[in-house]
Design a protein around this motif. Structure first.
Motif, mmCIF file in Angstrom:
data_model
loop_
_atom_site.group_PDB
_atom_site.id
_atom_site.type_symbol
_atom_site.label_atom_id
_atom_site.label_comp_id
_atom_site.label_asym_id
_atom_site.label_seq_id
_atom_site.Cartn_x
_atom_site.Cartn_y
_atom_site.Cartn_z
ATOM 1 N N THR A 1 0.240 -4.021 2.601
ATOM 2 C CA THR A 1 -0.573 -4.076 3.168
ATOM 3 C C THR A 1 -1.235 -4.504 2.490
ATOM 4 N N GLN A 2 -1.017 -5.094 2.104
ATOM 5 C CA GLN A 2 -2.307 -5.987 1.200
ATOM 6 C C GLN A 2 -2.199 -7.609 2.001
ATOM 7 N N GLY A 3 -2.752 -8.372 2.290
ATOM 8 C CA GLY A 3 -3.070 -8.878 3.515
ATOM 9 C C GLY A 3 -2.685 -9.098 4.968
ATOM 10 N N TYR A 4 -2.806 -7.657 5.047
ATOM 11 C CA TYR A 4 -1.767 -7.548 6.504
ATOM 12 C C TYR A 4 -2.913 -5.725 6.677
ATOM 13 N N GLU A 5 -3.871 -6.292 6.545
ATOM 14 C CA GLU A 5 -4.964 -5.170 6.584
ATOM 15 C C GLU A 5 -5.548 -4.586 8.079
ATOM 16 N N LYS A 6 -5.385 -6.026 8.312
ATOM 17 C CA LYS A 6 -6.023 -6.149 10.031
ATOM 18 C C LYS A 6 -5.398 -5.827 10.718
ATOM 19 N N ASP A 7 -4.268 -5.732 10.695
ATOM 20 C CA ASP A 7 -2.491 -5.489 11.136
ATOM 21 C C ASP A 7 -2.320 -3.953 11.428
ATOM 22 N N VAL A 8 -2.105 -3.879 10.140
ATOM 23 C CA VAL A 8 -1.644 -2.083 9.472
ATOM 24 C C VAL A 8 -2.686 -1.062 9.499
ATOM 25 N N GLY A 9 -3.732 -1.543 8.875
ATOM 26 C CA GLY A 9 -5.066 -1.288 7.801
ATOM 27 C C GLY A 9 -4.423 -1.042 6.445
ATOM 28 N N SER A 10 -4.616 -0.611 5.239
ATOM 29 C CA SER A 10 -4.587 -0.373 4.189
ATOM 30 C C SER A 10 -4.210 1.379 3.477
ATOM 31 N N LYS A 11 -4.222 1.978 4.260
ATOM 32 C CA LYS A 11 -4.434 3.523 3.750
ATOM 33 C C LYS A 11 -3.001 3.707 3.733
ATOM 34 N N THR A 12 -2.087 4.409 2.842
ATOM 35 C CA THR A 12 -1.206 4.783 3.316
ATOM 36 C C THR A 12 -0.829 6.288 2.134
ATOM 37 N N THR A 13 -0.559 7.529 2.743
ATOM 38 C CA THR A 13 -0.488 8.906 1.685
ATOM 39 C C THR A 13 1.289 8.986 1.805
ATOM 40 N N ILE A 14 1.590 9.077 2.746
ATOM 41 C CA ILE A 14 2.882 9.160 2.461
ATOM 42 C C ILE A 14 4.326 7.614 2.457
ATOM 43 N N ARG A 15 4.974 7.698 1.528
ATOM 44 C CA ARG A 15 6.225 6.872 1.542
ATOM 45 C C ARG A 15 7.313 7.096 1.923
ATOM 46 N N VAL A 16 8.061 6.944 2.743
ATOM 47 C CA VAL A 16 9.486 7.007 2.401
ATOM 48 C C VAL A 16 10.369 6.128 2.044
ATOM 49 N N ILE A 17 11.409 6.267 1.067
ATOM 50 C CA ILE A 17 12.098 4.932 0.943
ATOM 51 C C ILE A 17 13.455 5.057 0.502
ATOM 52 N N ASN A 18 14.811 4.164 1.559
ATOM 53 C CA ASN A 18 15.480 4.715 0.942
ATOM 54 C C ASN A 18 15.777 4.216 -0.630
ATOM 55 N N SER A 19 17.413 5.013 -0.679
ATOM 56 C CA SER A 19 17.934 4.577 -2.420
ATOM 57 C C SER A 19 17.912 3.310 -2.366
ATOM 58 N N GLN A 20 18.197 2.334 -1.462
ATOM 59 C CA GLN A 20 18.711 0.785 -2.092
ATOM 60 C C GLN A 20 17.082 0.308 -2.737
ATOM 61 N N LEU B 1 14.979 2.374 -4.417
ATOM 62 C CA LEU B 1 15.653 2.626 -6.379
ATOM 63 C C LEU B 1 15.683 1.607 -7.189
ATOM 64 N N VAL B 2 17.220 1.408 -6.098
ATOM 65 C CA VAL B 2 17.476 0.298 -7.416
ATOM 66 C C VAL B 2 17.377 -1.101 -7.391
ATOM 67 N N ASN B 3 17.023 -1.759 -6.011
ATOM 68 C CA ASN B 3 17.054 -2.895 -6.428
ATOM 69 C C ASN B 3 16.264 -3.386 -6.735
ATOM 70 N N PRO B 4 16.565 -5.064 -7.940
ATOM 71 C CA PRO B 4 15.362 -4.620 -8.835
ATOM 72 C C PRO B 4 14.032 -5.667 -8.635
ATOM 73 N N GLU B 5 14.502 -6.465 -7.628
ATOM 74 C CA GLU B 5 13.859 -6.853 -6.596
ATOM 75 C C GLU B 5 12.381 -6.351 -6.163
ATOM 76 N N HIS B 6 12.614 -4.953 -6.165
ATOM 77 C CA HIS B 6 11.279 -4.077 -5.400
ATOM 78 C C HIS B 6 10.499 -3.468 -6.708
ATOM 79 N N LYS B 7 11.089 -3.634 -7.406
ATOM 80 C CA LYS B 7 10.253 -3.222 -8.879
ATOM 81 C C LYS B 7 9.677 -2.279 -8.884
ATOM 82 N N PHE B 8 10.034 -0.832 -8.710
ATOM 83 C CA PHE B 8 10.347 0.438 -8.295
ATOM 84 C C PHE B 8 9.271 0.617 -9.386
ATOM 85 N N ASN B 9 9.232 1.408 -10.635
ATOM 86 C CA ASN B 9 9.122 2.141 -11.514
ATOM 87 C C ASN B 9 7.230 1.053 -11.768
#
Length: 224
Positions: free
Chosen positions: A29-48, A50-58
């Motif tokens: 959302t950061q940098g895109y607030e004007k278009d998509v807002g900033s609030k997030t309540t739930i995030r649906v994530i596929n298994s990729q 969790l395992v792809n290092p580029e997302h820095k999941f932890n």
């Protein structure tokens, strides 16, 4: 009222607040607030994710202070033991590490049967025989929100007149398959959602906005 923000395509400006907002995977959302807002309540994530290092999941702030719902595309004939031993992407170890690090954060893994029940619904509502591939995260998210909310506002899941081949609003990657579908049955998902739309056709055309009723507001007549 609940909001739902699609992770693909042209962004949709949020002109009013929602009680809850669902987002997908690593969509920022950061940098895109004007278009998509900033609030997030739930995030649906596929298994990729969790395992792809580029997302820095932890460590990424994207996944903090929200409800997380993960899913993995198990085979249609679900055998939980076989799936656990050989998932499409091994989400179970990252899940355990994250839960140990963040024990108070709500974090769920969807039962594969739920995903394939959604595929059954799509197939039952189209005359064509479709490939038995799992529904998109978008369609999964819609059904989750319909089960939780009285009304669900969906933005740009069905593209407006602003449609482009841009895959995600936060990436300069172009592919029409992100909208029309290649692996997921996206076209059939969108046709079904459009049929259920309770909003105005002008909003769909100009804003890509669909309004769906929550399951708790639906009345089903029983057979005699």
């Amino acid at each position: 009222m609940a909001g739902y923000s699609r992770a693909y395509g042209a962004p949709m400006a949020f002109r009013h607040s929602h009680d809850a907002v669902l987002r997908f995977n690593a969509a920022p959302t950061q940098g895109y607030e004007k278009d998509v807002g900033s609030k997030t309540t739930i995030r649906v994530i596929n298994s990729q994710v969790l395992v792809n290092p580029e997302h820095k999941f932890n460590n990424s702030a994207l996944f903090k202070n929200v409800v997380l719902v993960a899913w993995d595309p198990a085979p249609y004939s679900v055998n939980l033991l076989k799936w656990y031993k050989k998932p499409d992407y091994n989400l179970f170890m990252p899940y355990l590490r994250y839960r140990r690090k963040n024990p108070d954060q709500p974090f769920y893994i969807l039962h594969p049967k739920f995903v394939w029940q959604l595929w059954d619904i799509i197939q039952e509502n189209t005359q064509e025989k479709i490939q038995p591939n799992p529904p998109s995260s978008g369609f999964i998210g819609i059904l989750i929100m319909m089960s939780l909310c009285d009304n669900v506002n969906i933005y740009e899941y069905i593209p407006s007149i602003r449609q482009t081949d841009l895959c995600h609003y936060h990436e300069r990657y172009y592919d029409a398959a992100c909208t029309l579908g290649a692996y997921h049955p996206l076209l059939y998902e969108k046709l079904l959602v459009q049929r259920m739309n309770k909003g105005m056709e002008t909003d769909l055309y100009t804003k890509g906005k669909v309004i769906l009723p929550g399951f708790c507001t639906m009345k089903c007549s029983g057979g005699g």
